[in-house]
Scaffold this active site. Structure first.
Site, PDB file in Angstrom:
ATOM      1  N   TYR A  31       3.733   3.620   5.657  1.00  0.00           N
ATOM      2  CA  TYR A  31       2.443   2.768   5.071  1.00  0.00           C
ATOM      3  C   TYR A  31       2.946   2.219   3.746  1.00  0.00           C
ATOM      4  CZ  TYR A  31       1.113   6.034   1.323  1.00  0.00           C
ATOM      5  OH  TYR A  31       1.421   6.835   0.339  1.00  0.00           O
ATOM      6  N   LYS A 147       7.934   6.462   2.914  1.00  0.00           N
ATOM      7  CA  LYS A 147       6.428   6.326   2.437  1.00  0.00           C
ATOM      8  C   LYS A 147       5.651   6.813   3.790  1.00  0.00           C
ATOM      9  CE  LYS A 147       3.641   3.680  -0.244  1.00  0.00           C
ATOM     10  NZ  LYS A 147       3.070   4.532  -1.112  1.00  0.00           N
ATOM     11  N   GLU A 179       7.116  14.015  -9.273  1.00  0.00           N
ATOM     12  CA  GLU A 179       6.385  12.752  -9.525  1.00  0.00           C
ATOM     13  C   GLU A 179       4.955  13.338  -9.533  1.00  0.00           C
ATOM     14  OE1 GLU A 179       7.073  10.110  -6.433  1.00  0.00           O
ATOM     15  OE2 GLU A 179       7.341  11.782  -4.892  1.00  0.00           O
ATOM     16  N   LEU A 204       9.233   9.305  -4.251  1.00  0.00           N
ATOM     17  CA  LEU A 204       9.258   7.936  -3.525  1.00  0.00           C
ATOM     18  C   LEU A 204       9.679   6.856  -4.538  1.00  0.00           C
ATOM     19  CD1 LEU A 204       7.913   6.413  -1.129  1.00  0.00           C
ATOM     20  CD2 LEU A 204       6.165   5.810  -3.010  1.00  0.00           C
TER      21      LEU A 204
HETATM   22  N1  PMP Z   1       4.983   8.339  -5.475  1.00  0.00           N
HETATM   23  C1  PMP Z   1       4.150   8.673  -4.675  1.00  0.00           C
HETATM   24  C2  PMP Z   1       4.157  10.097  -4.023  1.00  0.00           C
HETATM   25  C3  PMP Z   1       3.109   7.751  -4.390  1.00  0.00           C
HETATM   26  O1  PMP Z   1       2.134   7.968  -3.306  1.00  0.00           O
HETATM   27  C4  PMP Z   1       3.106   6.329  -5.076  1.00  0.00           C
HETATM   28  C5  PMP Z   1       2.107   5.352  -4.520  1.00  0.00           C
HETATM   29  N2  PMP Z   1       2.119   5.026  -3.254  1.00  0.00           N
HETATM   30  C6  PMP Z   1       4.102   6.053  -5.935  1.00  0.00           C
HETATM   31  C7  PMP Z   1       5.155   7.252  -6.005  1.00  0.00           C
HETATM   32  C8  PMP Z   1       4.418   5.039  -6.600  1.00  0.00           C
HETATM   33  O2  PMP Z   1       4.708   3.884  -5.853  1.00  0.00           O
HETATM   34  P1  PMP Z   1       4.286   2.448  -6.254  1.00  0.00           P
HETATM   35  O3  PMP Z   1       4.589   1.929  -7.222  1.00  0.00           O
HETATM   36  O4  PMP Z   1       5.147   1.619  -5.128  1.00  0.00           O
HETATM   37  O5  PMP Z   1       2.879   2.087  -5.662  1.00  0.00           O
END
Ligand code: PMP
Length: 280
Positions: A31, A147, A179, A204
């Protein structure tokens, strides 16, 4: 709300996906969440590049061009009259018409579902005042760089945080911070450097993380991409998390310990402002 399912725009109540869909049975799906500010998509290209990478890692062929996906995003913004909010996109390996762990035949089309949600991104008091977090052992799988929609560990962590009276959870593996439950984590360390974990399979590669790092670099802020411990985070001058929908969100209390001066730090405030200006 008007949502998109496999080539059609339908009212949310008419939107249907099969019980044999592999996203439902195996979390065999990836996603993206893209923010909308002033009716415009934020960092769309970077989200699509990450989507393509996630699909590639799962050997899932995405049967749509970037342009087609962009058009659907735009349609959803227009049809639902979204000024500020997000677009959620999910691609699954499709309806295999039975439950079988092995991938279905090549003629099974992936499922593409997209919908919009209205949310406050800019004027979000929680984010502006700083949030309270608790740490939770990171029990997720070994490919957090993909993701995937397998978000049960993140959901359990957020629920635990809520039960503890906190706003969000930050994952730790042993002593080391990985994270946020749905964000990347940054600190201002004791050398006044902006520190965030290096990219690997444990986190991620956040789109906001990347944007904030490049803005910080432009501002002449000293940066270090290196994992830090829970202890280093608790002793940090500032802690903040980044994600598409919270942008830069200060963390002012972790495990009931006050971080820095117990209010949003100057770097977090500045980076949030600069990022917003940049988006606009
Ligand atoms: N880490 C995780 C586990 C997440 O779910 C997200 C948000 N989807 C992020 C980091 C941040 O990613 P982004 O800045 O692309 O939203």
């Amino acid at each position: 709300m008007i949502v998109y399912v496999n080539g059609r725009y339908v009212h949310e109540e008419q939107a249907k996906v099969s019980v044999f869909d592999r996203g439902f049975l195996f979390a065999d799906a990836v996603y993206e969440v893209t923010a909308i500010i002033n009716g415009k998509l934020v960092d769309f290209e970077r989200h699509i590049v990450r989507l393509q990478r996630s699909c590639h890692e799962l050997q899932l062929a995405l049967p749509y061009s970037i342009d087609e996906i962009k058009q659907i995003h735009r349609q959803l913004i227009e049809r639902n009259n979204i000024n500020e909010g997000l677009i959620y996109l999910q691609v699954t390996r499709g309806n295999a018409k039975q439950r079988d762990f092995l991938f279905p035949d090549k003629d099974v089309q992936p499922t593409l579902v997209m919908f919009a949600q209205k949310t406050n991104i800019i004027d979000n008091p929680k984010v502006q005042n700083g949030i309270k977090a608790v740490t939770v052992e990171d029990i997720r799988w070994a490919r957090c760089d993909i993701k995937s929609v397998a978000l049960l560990a993140a959901s359990l962590a957020k629920e635990y945080a809520k039960q503890q009276g906190a706003d969000d959870a930050i994952f730790v593996k042993g002593d080391i911070v990985t994270e946020g439950s749905s964000s990347n984590c940054f600190i201002i360390n004791r050398h006044n450097q902006l520190q965030t974990r290096e990219l690997d399979h444990e986190i991620l590669p956040g789109i906001t993380r990347k944007a904030v790092l490049s803005l910080a670099k432009e501002q002449g802020i000293s940066i270090i991409e290196k994992a830090f411990s829970l202890e280093e985070m608790l002793m940090a001058k500032e802690v903040f998390i980044t994600s598409a929908t919270t942008l830069v969100c200060p963390v002012i209390n972790i495990n009931n310990k006050v971080i820095g001066e117990g209010k949003p730090g100057k770097n977090a405030i500045r980076l949030r402002e600069i990022y917003l200006e940049n988006i606009k």
